[in-house]
Design an enzyme around this catalytic site. Structure first.
Site, mmCIF file in Angstrom:
data_model
loop_
_atom_site.group_PDB
_atom_site.id
_atom_site.type_symbol
_atom_site.label_atom_id
_atom_site.label_comp_id
_atom_site.label_asym_id
_atom_site.label_seq_id
_atom_site.Cartn_x
_atom_site.Cartn_y
_atom_site.Cartn_z
ATOM 1 N N CYS A 1 -12.640 -7.053 7.611
ATOM 2 C CA CYS A 1 -13.933 -6.292 7.223
ATOM 3 C C CYS A 1 -15.003 -6.725 8.457
ATOM 4 O O CYS A 1 -14.859 -6.827 9.576
ATOM 5 C CB CYS A 1 -14.494 -6.282 5.965
ATOM 6 N N ASP B 1 -7.184 3.204 4.482
ATOM 7 C CA ASP B 1 -8.467 2.854 4.166
ATOM 8 C C ASP B 1 -9.805 3.708 4.050
ATOM 9 O O ASP B 1 -9.500 4.299 5.053
ATOM 10 C CB ASP B 1 -8.679 1.805 5.607
ATOM 11 N N HIS C 1 -8.176 -0.876 2.479
ATOM 12 C CA HIS C 1 -9.000 -1.873 3.037
ATOM 13 C C HIS C 1 -8.720 -3.249 2.716
ATOM 14 O O HIS C 1 -8.670 -3.840 3.555
ATOM 15 C CB HIS C 1 -10.564 -1.324 2.929
#
Length: 418
Positions: A234, A327, A361
Site C-alpha cells: 500500500c 483490489d 488489497h
C-alpha cells in the site's frame, strides 16, 4: 473411538495443519468449527460441513466441504475463512514473540448454523499459531531517528536483511517481519508515523529517514552485504518503490498493491521535493455495505502530474510487483504495468509482476483470513479492500513463497550459509 486431530498442534502461522476426524459412523454429516480471540478480545469464527467416508473418516486434505464458509477441498479453509463476530475487524497479531493465536477446533454432529450453549462438541482440539520461530531475537530500535523492531534469526549468519513497511494503518506492525525472520531473514519492522515520537500523521515522506533505516540494517554485523531488501504494501509500497529508485542500499524490492507515483503527500530527499498527485473525491464509490471504494478515485499520474511518477529506470536492484486484481482500494495492476513499461522503454529488465485475479488489497502471509473491509485510522467510514476468499487465500500462499525466493535470489550471494 471418535477423534479430532490437528497436526502439528503447534506451528508457525504460515505453516499448514493437517486436520482429520476418525471414528465416525459411515456417511455421518458433521460440522467442524474454528474460533480464536485476538488480543483485544475480538472473536473470529469459521465453520464447514463435511460427510464422513465409508471408513467413518473426514480428512480435510481429501474431503470436500459441502457448505459453510467455503465448499470444496481446502485443507486450511477453517483458518483463512475466519471472520469477525463484530464486522469490520481485521485480525492482527500484536505480541508476536510471547504468545500464539490459540485456535479452537470443534466437531459437532449434523449441520450447525448457530452457536448454542446447550449443544456440546463431540470432540475438540487446540492449535497454537506462532508468529516467531525458535531462537528468533527481538530488539526494539531507537537509533537516531529510526523507530521499529529488529528480528534476528538464530545462527551465525550473516543473514539477508529486509526492511518491512506497512501502509496507512500507521504505528508498528510486526507479524510479517517476525514470520520472515523465522525463515532466515534479518528483518527491521519499520514505523514511520503514529508511533512513539514520530509524527501522528504522515504529512510528507522524508526519504532520508528510510535511508537511515537502511544504513542501520547494513551496519549490523549479522546482516549480509552489500545491499538490503524491502517488503512493502500500500503506502509502504509507494515508499518502497521510491527507496528502490533513489537509495543505492536497496537491491531487491517487493511492492504489494502500491502506486507507481508519489500520492497525497510530498516526497522529500535531500534537495529533491516531489509533489504528489491528488484524489478525485467525486469518483469515490459507496459499497452496499457503506464502505468506501477508492479504486477509481485516483487518475493516471502520467497525465495528472508527470513529475510525481517514480523514476523506476534508476533502480539499481530488482523489483517484484505483487498485485491483486480484485483490489477495491487501488488498481495495482495498472500501476505495475506502467512501471514495467517504463523500465522496458529504458531497456531495463529488472522488474516483474505477479498478478492474482481474485486477490484483494491486503495480501498477507498464508492462511490469514481475508479482510474484505475494515476501519482505517483517520477515515470516517470503513474502507473496502476487496478479494474473493478462496482465490485470495491461494494468492497469499503462493506469493509468500515467491517473496522468499525473490529475496534469497537477490540478497544471498553464492556460498552463503543461509
Amino acid at each position: 473411538m471418535l477423534q479430532l486431530t490437528a497436526n502439528p498442534a503447534k506451528a508457525l502461522a504460515d505453516e499448514p495443519v493437517h486436520i482429520r476426524v476418525t471414528g465416525l459412523p459411515s456417511s455421518q454429516v458433521v460440522t467442524i468449527k474454528a474460533s480464536l480471540k485476538d488480543e483485544k478480545g475480538n472473536l473470529f469464527q469459521s465453520k464447514a460441513f463435511y460427510r464422513a467416508n465409508e471408513a467413518g473418516e473426514v480428512d480435510l486434505e481429501e474431503a470436500p466441504a459441502f457448505g459453510g464458509d467455503y465448499v470444496g477441498v481446502h485443507p486450511m479453509g477453517l483458518f483463512w475463512s475466519l471472520k469477525p463476530e463484530r464486522a469490520l475487524r481485521r485480525l492482527l497479531k500484536q505480541d508476536v514473540m510471547n504468545s500464539p493465536f490459540w485456535v479452537t477446533l470443534e466437531l459437532y454432529d449434523s449441520v450447525c448454523f448457530q452457536d448454542s450453549t446447550t449443544v456440546l462438541p463431540r470432540a475438540s482440539q487446540m492449535v497454537q499459531r506462532w508468529f516467531s520461530g525458535p531462537g528468533v531475537q527481538w530488539q526494539q530500535i531507537q537509533e537516531g531517528r529510526v523507530r521499529g523492531t529488529f528480528f534476528l534469526p538464530s545462527g551465525e549468519g550473516p543473514f539477508p536483511g529486509v526492511v518491512d513497511l506497512f501502509g496507512g494503518i500507521g504505528g508498528l506492525v510486526e507479524f510479517r517481519a517476525s514470520l520472515l525472520a523465522a525463515h532466515g531473514f534479518a528483518v527491521l519492522a519499520l514505523a514511520y508515523f503514529a508511533y512513539e515520537d514520530l509524527p501522528d500523521k504522515l504529512l510528507e515522506v522524508d526519504l532520508e529517514y528510510f535511508e537511515e533505516a537502511a544504513n542501520f540494517l547494513l551496519a549490523h554485523p549479522k546482516v549480509q552485504r552489500p545491499g538490503i531488501g524491502v517488503l512493502s504494501v500500500c503506502k509502504g509500497a509507494e515508499i518502497g518503490l521510491a527507496m528502490a529508485c533513489y537509495l543505492k542500499q536497496v537491491v531487491a524490492t517487493v511492492c504489494i498493491n502500491g502506486p507507481n507515483a508519489i500520492t497525497e503527500v510530498p516526497l522529500r530527499y535531500k534537495d529533491l521535493v516531489v509533489a504528489p498527485t491528488g484524489l478525485f473525491p467525486e469518483r469515490i464509490q459507496l459499497h452496499i455495505s457503506g464502505a468506501l471504494r477508492l479504486r477509481h478515485c485516483r487518475g493516471d499520474p502520467r497525465e495528472l502530474n508527470r513529475q510525481s511518477v517514480l523514476p523506476v529506470e534508476k533502480a539499481r536492484g530488482w523489483i517484484l510487483f505483487i498485485v491483486g486484481e480484485k483490489d477495491e482500494f487501488l488498481d495495482g495492476r495498472a500501476r505495475a504495468e506502467q512501471a514495467l513499461a517504463q523500465l522496458a522503454s529504458h531497456g531495463r529488465i529488472n522488474g516483474r509482476m505477479l498478478a492474482y485475479p481474485g486477490a484483494g488489497h491486503l495480501i498477507e502471509p498464508p492462511y490469514a483470513p481475508l479482510c474484505y473491509m475494515s476501519w482505517n485510522p483517520g477515515v470516517s467510514l470503513p474502507l473496502l479492500w476487496g478479494g474473493d476468499r478462496v482465490a485470495h487465500a491461494a494468492a497469499q500462499e503462493h506469493a509468500w513463497g515467491e517473496i522468499q525466493k525473490f529475496f534469497r535470489q537477490h540478497l544471498t550471494p553464492a556460498g552463503s550459509k543461509l
